[in-house]
Design an enzyme around this catalytic site. Structure first.
Site, PDB file in Angstrom:
ATOM      1  N   HIS A 117       0.809  -1.220   0.000  1.00  0.00           N
ATOM      2  CA  HIS A 117       0.000   0.000   0.000  1.00  0.00           C
ATOM      3  C   HIS A 117       0.843   1.270   0.000  1.00  0.00           C
ATOM      4  O   HIS A 117       0.334   2.360  -0.279  1.00  0.00           O
ATOM      5  CB  HIS A 117      -0.999  -0.009   1.174  1.00  0.00           C
ATOM      6  CG  HIS A 117      -0.389   0.258   2.521  1.00  0.00           C
ATOM      7  ND1 HIS A 117      -0.041  -0.748   3.398  1.00  0.00           N
ATOM      8  CD2 HIS A 117      -0.074   1.403   3.150  1.00  0.00           C
ATOM      9  CE1 HIS A 117       0.442  -0.229   4.508  1.00  0.00           C
ATOM     10  NE2 HIS A 117       0.440   1.077   4.379  1.00  0.00           N
ATOM     11  N   ASP A 147       0.257  -7.574   1.342  1.00  0.00           N
ATOM     12  CA  ASP A 147       0.723  -6.201   1.551  1.00  0.00           C
ATOM     13  C   ASP A 147       2.252  -6.129   1.582  1.00  0.00           C
ATOM     14  O   ASP A 147       2.836  -5.391   2.378  1.00  0.00           O
ATOM     15  CB  ASP A 147       0.137  -5.615   2.839  1.00  0.00           C
ATOM     16  CG  ASP A 147       0.219  -4.087   2.867  1.00  0.00           C
ATOM     17  OD1 ASP A 147       0.341  -3.495   1.785  1.00  0.00           O
ATOM     18  OD2 ASP A 147       0.188  -3.506   3.971  1.00  0.00           O
ATOM     19  N   ASN A 217       4.919   4.946   9.092  1.00  0.00           N
ATOM     20  CA  ASN A 217       5.713   3.817   9.585  1.00  0.00           C
ATOM     21  C   ASN A 217       5.563   2.590   8.693  1.00  0.00           C
ATOM     22  O   ASN A 217       6.362   1.651   8.777  1.00  0.00           O
ATOM     23  CB  ASN A 217       5.300   3.424  11.003  1.00  0.00           C
ATOM     24  CG  ASN A 217       6.046   4.167  12.086  1.00  0.00           C
ATOM     25  OD1 ASN A 217       5.474   4.976  12.801  1.00  0.00           O
ATOM     26  ND2 ASN A 217       7.348   3.911  12.207  1.00  0.00           N
ATOM     27  N   SER A 218       4.521   2.566   7.876  1.00  0.00           N
ATOM     28  CA  SER A 218       4.234   1.393   7.058  1.00  0.00           C
ATOM     29  C   SER A 218       5.443   0.987   6.221  1.00  0.00           C
ATOM     30  O   SER A 218       6.047   1.825   5.556  1.00  0.00           O
ATOM     31  CB  SER A 218       3.058   1.683   6.125  1.00  0.00           C
ATOM     32  OG  SER A 218       1.877   1.865   6.849  1.00  0.00           O
ATOM     33  N   VAL A 275     -12.838 -24.108  -2.165  1.00  0.00           N
ATOM     34  CA  VAL A 275     -13.861 -24.274  -1.136  1.00  0.00           C
ATOM     35  C   VAL A 275     -14.068 -22.962  -0.404  1.00  0.00           C
ATOM     36  O   VAL A 275     -13.159 -22.133  -0.309  1.00  0.00           O
ATOM     37  CB  VAL A 275     -13.479 -25.366  -0.104  1.00  0.00           C
ATOM     38  CG1 VAL A 275     -13.421 -26.731  -0.746  1.00  0.00           C
ATOM     39  CG2 VAL A 275     -12.153 -25.027   0.578  1.00  0.00           C
TER      40      VAL A 275
END
Length: 479
Positions: A117, A147, A217-218, A275
């Protein structure tokens, strides 16, 4: 007696003096870790091309106000506010800041790991090192499901991180984060591991910490006290957009599996068996003889899928995949997803009181693939062979051949009406009951026989199909 007491006191004092002093642990010192790992942590800025006069990339007003009030300056890396200019004629494209995040250097030749992101949708990615050198980065690959993203800068001899063993990470252990919260580069925060194996996603058992992590901080590293990266700071729990005491990191072993595929081919391939699953509750587990809540309940099976070809049935509980236990339903997609498409695997399923091993060939999961949903069946032309189980408050009829084909079931009975216990349990008209008390049902007669044999002192478990989904329903008989 007094003399004996007087003699005992010096002896007790001597014993106390010889006893080992309790160990006192001080707070950890993170300075060495910062010097060791800090140079390998980078700031990542992304740019977006917009037409002149556009507002792309503008940070929200609350963030601007935060920096004005507490720092007296505009938000870092953002244009200063000014009057908009409306220019007639064709508008040229210009690059404006889009976002800011963090990353860390995996190899000395410039491979960098960050979050999907952080770089998603960016037209340009800029990487700034701690020595203030700035590079344009090339996106090697990015995976939305986990991510995780990998970018590359053209440089050599760069400092790189050491990777840790997540299996050794313990709840309560001190950890540290380095990143660029709110665009403030090289910010260090610390805390402890609050929990492991936290399920917040299909493919990731997150590490939960109380380390202060904020926007920016990501993509930065979560570091243990040995100076090893154990996770990528990825998510926060927040009602305001800021840190509220809970943050989540992607375990580095999971991230490296994705990174290796991204560096090899630029994309991630995952296995699938076709499934739709759900958790097994304690009540259901006890009622069907499973003992404890474990495994993944199969609620529906895609037509033509590996699961259908292998003989998996709706209502099965998958207990093991290639010998690995499925403790929670979320374990299954991670194990299947990490299996190479085309390989043969073994499923252990619990069906009507017995374990069965099924051989299955893993297919490839397409990007963002979702199963098509089928409408619930209606029985306009059904010949209503009336039957009822008054104690459970449910009236059922046989399925027509057309209904069986539409619902893709071989056996079962259709619910025509509910009352009392059945209604309270959530059964409704149009549901198809496939089994009662682990006994497979083919028609009304078999349904009534199974109900008659059920222990009325306990909830009666019914395997019910509604639309294309299957679930266990516990009906408590009226007394």
């Amino acid at each position: 007696m007094a003399a004996a007491g007087a003699l005992a006191l010096p002896q007790a004092a001597a014993q106390l003096a010889s006893a080992p002093a309790p160990s006192v642990r001080g707070l950890p010192d993170f300075t060495d870790l910062v010097e060791q790992v800090g140079p390998a942590v980078v700031n990542i800025r992304t740019m977006e091309r917009v037409r002149a006069g556009g507002s792309g990339g503008q940070m929200d007003e609350e963030m601007q106000e935060f920096f004005r009030r507490f720092f007296g300056v505009p938000a870092p890396n953002m244009p200063r506010p000014g009057p908009r200019q409306n220019r007639p004629g064709p508008q040229a494209e210009q690059e404006v800041p889009r976002g800011v995040g963090s990353g860390f250097i995996l190899t000395s030749d410039g491979f960098i790991m960050t979050n999907h992101h952080v770089v998603d949708g960016a037209d340009e990615v800029l990487v700034t090192l701690t020595d203030k050198r700035e590079f344009k980065a090339k996106l090697i690959g990015s995976d939305k499901r986990t991510d995780v993203a990998v970018v590359k800068i053209e440089a050599a001899g760069l400092p790189s991180v050491r990777l840790g063993d997540v299996s050794r990470l313990k709840v309560g252990e001190w950890v540290m984060a380095i990143g660029s919260p709110f665009g403030l580069e090289n910010t260090v925060t610390a805390g402890i591991v609050s929990a492991k194996q936290r399920d917040t996603g299909d493919y990731l058992p997150f590490i939960q910490t109380d380390v202060a992590v904020n926007p920016g901080n990501s993509g930065g590293p979560l570091i243990n006290m040995r100076g090893e990266v154990v996770g990528i700071n990825s998510q926060i729990y927040s009602r305001s957009g800021g840190f509220m005491g809970i943050s989540f990191a992607i375990p580095i072993d999971e991230a490296m599996r994705v990174s290796d595929q991204l560096r090899a081919s630029g994309r991630v391939t995952r296995g699938r068996i076709g499934v739709q699953i759900d958790q097994v509750t304690r009540e259901v587990a006890e009622s069907i003889g499973l003992g404890k809540p474990q495994g993944a309940l199969v609620r529906s099976i895609e037509s033509g899928s590996p699961a259908e070809k292998a003989g998996v049935e709706a209502g099965d509980i998958i207990l093991r995949f290639d010998g690995k236990a499925i403790d929670r339903a979320s374990d299954l997609p991670r194990l299947v997803g990490g299996t190479r498409p085309g390989s043969r695997s073994t499923l252990t399923v619990f069906r009507r009181g017995q374990n069965r091993d099924l051989s299955i060939t893993i297919a490839e999961l397409e990007p963002e693939q979702t199963a098509a949903r089928q409408p619930a069946a209606r029985s306009s032309e059904a010949a209503k062979a009336q039957g009822s189980a008054q104690a459970l408050g449910v009236t059922v009829t046989d399925l027509t051949e057309a209904q069986r084909k539409e619902l893709k079931v071989k056996r079962g009975v259709r619910v025509e009406a509910t009352a009392e216990a059945a209604a309270r349990a959530g059964l409704r008209e149009g549901d198809v009951i496939l089994s009662v008390g682990n006994v497979e049902i083919g028609n009304v007669r078999e349904f009534e026989a199974a109900v008659a044999k059920a222990d009325r002192s306990k909830p009666v478990n019914m395997l019910v199909q509604r639309g294309d989904l299957v679930q266990f329903v516990l009906v408590r008989p009226s007394r």
